[in-house]
Design an enzyme around this catalytic site. Structure first.
Site, short mmCIF file in Angstrom:
data_model
loop_
_atom_site.label_atom_id
_atom_site.label_comp_id
_atom_site.label_asym_id
_atom_site.label_seq_id
_atom_site.Cartn_x
_atom_site.Cartn_y
_atom_site.Cartn_z
N ASP A 1 28.10 37.55 52.30
CA ASP A 1 27.04 38.01 51.40
C ASP A 1 26.76 39.48 51.67
O ASP A 1 26.56 39.87 52.83
CB ASP A 1 25.76 37.20 51.64
N LYS B 1 20.31 45.44 49.79
CA LYS B 1 19.05 46.15 50.04
C LYS B 1 18.94 46.54 51.52
O LYS B 1 19.22 45.72 52.40
CB LYS B 1 17.85 45.27 49.66
N TYR C 1 35.81 32.86 46.36
CA TYR C 1 35.23 34.12 45.88
C TYR C 1 36.30 35.16 45.59
O TYR C 1 36.16 35.96 44.66
CB TYR C 1 34.23 34.67 46.92
N GLU C 2 37.34 35.15 46.36
CA GLU C 2 38.43 36.12 46.16
C GLU C 2 39.05 35.94 44.78
O GLU C 2 39.27 36.90 44.05
CB GLU C 2 39.48 35.92 47.26
#
Ligand code: SAM
Length: 211
Positions: free
Chosen positions: A117, A121, A192-193
């Site tokens: 992740d 911020k 995710y890749e």
């Protein structure tokens, strides 16, 4: 990664020997949970587990440990492990900040961080899995010649991680700014890749060590 809450997840996970659940007041050796005494490779933030289960299938000579704090996601990993009848993989359903409770010093040969992740911020910097407090944990459990293998689609997180590791005195054995341009045959694409590569994002990869 967000998944629908599975009220039965706790019972399902606890009823399987692949899940390592320890008394946090005691010190365990992860090696004792495996049948065979062989090198241990871990993945932190496993997600749904395609990467580590495929690694375990291809490399029976390695013991793998998947660390994923979301129980609803970990259920998917356990289902894959069962389906493939893998003997060389254990699962830890905990936050990575507790890793020193599960591994003794110098026990791990390699750490994979895949598409962690990004926490963009500034006020969330400490949550990034390459923040110094996590590097301290990795240094403790990793063997002296062990490596961290890191992949991401997120340029900001990649740059941050290079800086954070460099400030920690780590060295880089490989930096690839476009993994899929000439994709190595042995590369296993994570969930995710695939997702981000299909959307046209570039994939970054590095190998680093505390040498
Ligand atoms: N590695 C997978 C992939 O590439 O498809 C999943 C990537 S997903 C963006 C990040 C995963 O890391 C999530 O499933 C999340 O729950 C897990 N995660 C994030 N921080 C964690 C932590 N501190 N300890 C354990 N798991 C964590």
């Amino acid at each position: 990664m967000r998944m629908r809450n599975k009220p039965w997840a706790d019972d399902f996970l606890k009823s399987h020997p692949q899940i390592v659940d320890v008394d946090l007041n005691q010190q365990y050796k992860m090696a004792e949970w495996f049948e065979k005494d062989q090198p241990i490779h871990i993945e932190v933030g496993t997600g749904m587990g395609r990467f580590i289960t495929e690694m375990a299938r291809r490399h029976p000579e390695i013991n793998y440990v998947a660390i994923e704090r979301d129980k609803n996601v970990m259920v998917r990993v356990l289902e894959k492990v069962k389906e493939l009848e893998l003997e060389n993989i254990k699962l830890i359903n905990q936050d990575a900040k507790l890793l020193t409770e599960y591994f003794v010093e110098n026990e791990v040969s390699r750490i994979y961080l895949n598409f962690s992740d990004p926490w963009p911020k500034t006020r969330h910097t400490k949550r990034r899995l390459t923040f110094s407090s996590f590097l301290e944990i990795y240094r403790h459990i990793l063997k002296k010649d062990g490596q961290i293998h890191f992949k991401t689609d997120n340029q900001g997180l990649f740059e941050y991680s290079l800086e954070s590791m460099s400030a920690f005195g780590m060295t880089f054995d490989l930096i690839n700014l476009n993994l899929h341009e000439n994709e190595p045959e042995e590369n296993i694409r994570t969930e995710y890749e695939d997702k981000f590569s299909n959307r046209g994002f570039r994939i970054y990869r590095m190998e680093a060590s505390f040498k």
